[in-house]
Design a protein around this motif. Structure first.
Motif, PDB file in Angstrom:
ATOM      1  N   MET A   1       0.831  -1.205   0.000  1.00  0.00           N
ATOM      2  CA  MET A   1       0.000   0.000   0.000  1.00  0.00           C
ATOM      3  C   MET A   1       0.868   1.257   0.000  1.00  0.00           C
ATOM      4  O   MET A   1       0.662   2.175  -0.788  1.00  0.00           O
ATOM      5  N   LEU A   2       1.848   1.273   0.881  1.00  0.00           N
ATOM      6  CA  LEU A   2       2.727   2.441   0.963  1.00  0.00           C
ATOM      7  C   LEU A   2       3.539   2.608  -0.310  1.00  0.00           C
ATOM      8  O   LEU A   2       3.681   3.719  -0.836  1.00  0.00           O
ATOM      9  N   ASP A   3       4.082   1.517  -0.822  1.00  0.00           N
ATOM     10  CA  ASP A   3       4.881   1.563  -2.043  1.00  0.00           C
ATOM     11  C   ASP A   3       4.040   2.080  -3.209  1.00  0.00           C
ATOM     12  O   ASP A   3       4.493   2.917  -4.002  1.00  0.00           O
ATOM     13  N   LEU A   4       2.816   1.591  -3.324  1.00  0.00           N
ATOM     14  CA  LEU A   4       1.932   2.031  -4.404  1.00  0.00           C
ATOM     15  C   LEU A   4       1.638   3.518  -4.306  1.00  0.00           C
ATOM     16  O   LEU A   4       1.723   4.252  -5.293  1.00  0.00           O
ATOM     17  N   LEU A   5       1.322   3.997  -3.109  1.00  0.00           N
ATOM     18  CA  LEU A   5       1.001   5.413  -2.930  1.00  0.00           C
ATOM     19  C   LEU A   5       2.193   6.304  -3.273  1.00  0.00           C
ATOM     20  O   LEU A   5       2.063   7.295  -3.998  1.00  0.00           O
ATOM     21  N   LEU A  26       0.586 -13.796  -1.749  1.00  0.00           N
ATOM     22  CA  LEU A  26       0.076 -14.925  -0.969  1.00  0.00           C
ATOM     23  C   LEU A  26      -0.833 -15.814  -1.823  1.00  0.00           C
ATOM     24  O   LEU A  26      -1.604 -15.324  -2.642  1.00  0.00           O
ATOM     25  N   LYS A  27      -0.749 -17.101  -1.586  1.00  0.00           N
ATOM     26  CA  LYS A  27      -1.575 -18.053  -2.334  1.00  0.00           C
ATOM     27  C   LYS A  27      -2.793 -18.517  -1.536  1.00  0.00           C
ATOM     28  O   LYS A  27      -3.796 -18.932  -2.115  1.00  0.00           O
ATOM     29  N   ILE A 100      -5.733  -9.001  -3.159  1.00  0.00           N
ATOM     30  CA  ILE A 100      -5.521  -7.586  -2.856  1.00  0.00           C
ATOM     31  C   ILE A 100      -4.082  -7.195  -3.205  1.00  0.00           C
ATOM     32  O   ILE A 100      -3.824  -6.156  -3.824  1.00  0.00           O
ATOM     33  N   GLU A 101      -3.132  -8.043  -2.819  1.00  0.00           N
ATOM     34  CA  GLU A 101      -1.730  -7.783  -3.149  1.00  0.00           C
ATOM     35  C   GLU A 101      -1.536  -7.711  -4.661  1.00  0.00           C
ATOM     36  O   GLU A 101      -0.822  -6.837  -5.168  1.00  0.00           O
ATOM     37  N   THR A 106      -0.227  -4.954  -9.560  1.00  0.00           N
ATOM     38  CA  THR A 106      -0.514  -4.665 -10.967  1.00  0.00           C
ATOM     39  C   THR A 106      -0.577  -3.165 -11.204  1.00  0.00           C
ATOM     40  O   THR A 106      -0.023  -2.654 -12.187  1.00  0.00           O
ATOM     41  N   ASP A 107      -1.239  -2.446 -10.298  1.00  0.00           N
ATOM     42  CA  ASP A 107      -1.333  -0.990 -10.442  1.00  0.00           C
ATOM     43  C   ASP A 107       0.027  -0.337 -10.233  1.00  0.00           C
ATOM     44  O   ASP A 107       0.371   0.633 -10.913  1.00  0.00           O
TER      45      ASP A 107
END
Length: 623
Positions: A1-5, A26-27, A100-101, A106-107
């Motif tokens: 989340m932090l990395d994406l933001l 995670l699987k 979610i990950e 992907t984004d």
């Protein structure tokens, strides 16, 4: 989340590195619930579609308790809405954490060529100002057997309950660790239990079970998660550890957890749900685990250098641990990062407010003030909730059915994320004089504006094109921050996206068409005020109440079309925005909304000076 933001805010691969020990997303297992507030944030990021379309939507919570009819054994005693406060999303979504990950990763690849650096283990962290005071955090990592060291200005430890960052810096979680031991299993259920597709709290003479309906899987069948209390594992009279415990859990509890088997969990669930049966369909078990409920929190979420500047931040499970049954872990953790990311980008880009020698990072310090408060509330809530759920209904000193249901209702604002309220600090300013407050009412969960609480989403009618808009929607195409007081550029079709901007919400009054009225003068002064700050760090959203006649652009101040053409709305056509926000349309109001969607300050419509003072404390000016 932090990395994406941070990547969306413009940090390049040369400036931003996210490492993960895991080889992939995670699987199976781990978190599964997305709360309404988290969904609202995902909407502002434009990444909620898959979750909205494919997650299981939990709309109701059913309570099952011992029945006075001994043949029934248990019976449904109440059904409540899963989400009680008004929210854009009136449900909790359940979907596998790995998805979610993957959605986030992907984004992320739209903004980062490298993405997450996987198979990389953190070895050690130290603060060494002698080598390079500007980049004092020294990080040693190992990628596929190759060790290297890097220096960085800031480090965020989002590395879980056994955080290497936390341990390397000598930080310790504090709190109590209850010896209520639970099993959790994800399965395709073969059952005649009538509420298997509702979230359920089951208290029976044989024990307690929580039922969490899950998403549809590739076979076309639906998963179900069961949280199962395993009462015989708990030693009587030994259900708590001393406060300020060490990192390691008690050896006794660890040994008892190892005795829990999948078969034991399934048998306990079947016993607790009698007279109904439940079993894995064709033996389909997706994941299972056993855990001990522990509520602990880190006293300090920030580590500073010798000059008192914030350098290392701890987020998520690394700074607060608790039970998973209230669906808070992944949600609260991501909201830690959502709170921190925009503050970091302001500090990195030189947009943070003026510092002092004693307080060189005032904006970053608010992360501790705000998120530690929420973590403490989470721990207190979880301790009560877990104790209630691990107890037996109807016991001599146990909780009654009505008390448990009332506790669920009262705490729903917190668990949904919609009732979170930050304490006062430089980013949350409340007027101590009630007579100067333009907002009336105290039902903050229903949308009444209050500094420290989120801005409730509402539907609005846009003046320019008649478009019907949700205030929270976000479809971001590109975000580029330019370093040192330059603007960040973006193209979007939204009004409050997560782009790191402050927004001034101007609820004009019924005198909008009067060129000498309070509304017109406030709008003109606001246009001048915004020009004093770095370009594109502040946007304005303008609402008008029901007016006595139809009007065109020429009937209102020119600055509205110039600065807010596509953010100028009728606040009464679709919903009564003024009533929802607690503002008298005869007087109007001003509110500053922080980049993370929380109200920072509320002022009278004519009090542009108060808005200016607030913004100057949050953003460095150019004049």
């Amino acid at each position: 989340m932090l990395d994406l933001l941070l990547a969306r805010y413009g940090l390049s691969d040369e400036s931003l590195l996210c490492i993960d020990t895991k080889p992939s997303t995670l699987k199976s297992g781990q978190a599964d619930g997305i709360q309404p507030r988290t969904l609202e944030v995902f909407k502002t990021l434009g990444i909620s579609d898959e979750i909205e379309n494919e997650a299981c939507q939990m709309w109701q919570f059913a309570f099952w308790n011992p029945s006075p009819d001994k043949e029934k054994i248990i019976e449904r005693t109440a059904v409540m809405p899963e989400v009680i406060p008004p929210a854009r999303f009136g449900y909790e979504a359940t979907i596998h954490q790995g998805r979610i990950e993957r959605i986030m990763e992907t984004d992320l690849l739209r903004y980062s060529k490298r993405g997450v650096l996987r198979n990389t283990r953190l070895v050690d962290v130290v603060i060494d100002e002698n080598g390079d005071a500007e980049f004092p955090v020294v990080v040693t990592m190992n990628t596929n057997g190759t060790e290297r060291t890097v220096r960085t200005k800031y480090l965020v430890g989002a590395d879980g309950a056994h955080s290497v960052v936390r341990q390397s810096l000598g930080l310790k979680l504090e709190g109590e660790s209850l010896d209520h031991i639970w099993g959790v299993v994800d399965l395709v259920a073969d059952t005649n239990f009538p509420d298997i597709r509702r979230r359920c709290g089951i208290h029976s003479p044989a024990g307690s079970v929580m039922v969490i309906p899950r998403e549809r899987i590739a076979t076309g069948e639906y998963l179900t998660r069961l949280y199962v209390h395993v009462p015989e594992i708990v030693s009587p009279g030994d259900d708590q550890l001393p406060a300020k415990t060490t990192e390691s859990k008690s050896e006794d509890a660890r040994q008892r957890r190892t005795k829990i088997t999948l078969g034991g969990i399934l048998k306990q669930a079947a016993d607790a749900m009698q007279p109904y049966y439940i079993r894995p369909k064709d033996g389909a078990i997706d994941w299972w685990a056993a855990y001990q409920i522990g509520q602990r929190v880190l006293p300090e979420f920030i580590v500073k250098d010798s000059k008192n500047a914030a350098r290392v931040f701890i987020v998520g499970d690394a700074c607060h641990t608790h039970s998973p049954k209230a669906g808070q872990g992944m949600n609260v953790s991501m909201m830690d990062s959502y709170n921190l990311a925009w503050k970091l980008i302001y500090q990195i880009n030189g947009l943070a407010p003026t510092s002092t020698p004693d307080n060189p990072t005032p904006l970053l310090n608010t992360y501790q003030t705000e998120r530690h408060e929420i973590a403490q509330q989470l721990i207190e809530f979880d301790r009560k909730f877990s104790t209630m759920f691990s107890g037996q209904m109807g016991a001599t000193e146990g909780l009654t059915q009505e008390e448990f249901q009332q506790a669920f209702k009262l705490n729903n604002g917190f668990t949904s994320g919609c009732g979170v309220e930050y304490p006062e600090n430089i980013l949350v300013v409340r007027d101590s004089n009630p007579s100067l407050n333009p907002v009336q009412g105290t039902d903050y969960l229903s949308g009444i504006l209050r500094p420290g609480r989120r801005l409730l989403n509402i539907k609005l009618l846009r003046h320019a094109d008649g478009g019907q808009r949700d205030l929270h929607d976000g479809k971001i195409q590109v975000v580029i921050w330019l370093i040192r007081f330059r603007a960040f550029q973006l193209t979007n079709d939204t009004d409050t996206p997560s782009t790191g901007r402050f927004r001034i919400l101007c609820l004009t009054s019924q005198d909008l068409l009067d060129r000498e009225g309070v509304s017109a003068k406030a709008l003109e002064r606001m246009a001048i005020l915004i020009a004093n700050f770095p370009a594109s760090t502040i946007e304005q959203i303008v609402l008008h109440p029901r007016l006595h006649r139809f009007f065109e652009w020429g009937d209102i101040p020119d600055c509205v079309k110039q600065t807010s053409e596509m953010r100028f709305y009728d606040g009464s056509a679709l919903v009564d925005a003024y009533s929802i926000y607690g503002v008298d349309p005869a007087h109007g109001a001003l509110a500053v909304i922080r980049p993370d969607g929380y109200v920072g300050v509320v002022a009278q419509l004519g009090d542009v000076k108060q808005v200016e003072e607030y913004l100057r404390a949050c953003i460095r000016t150019i004049l």
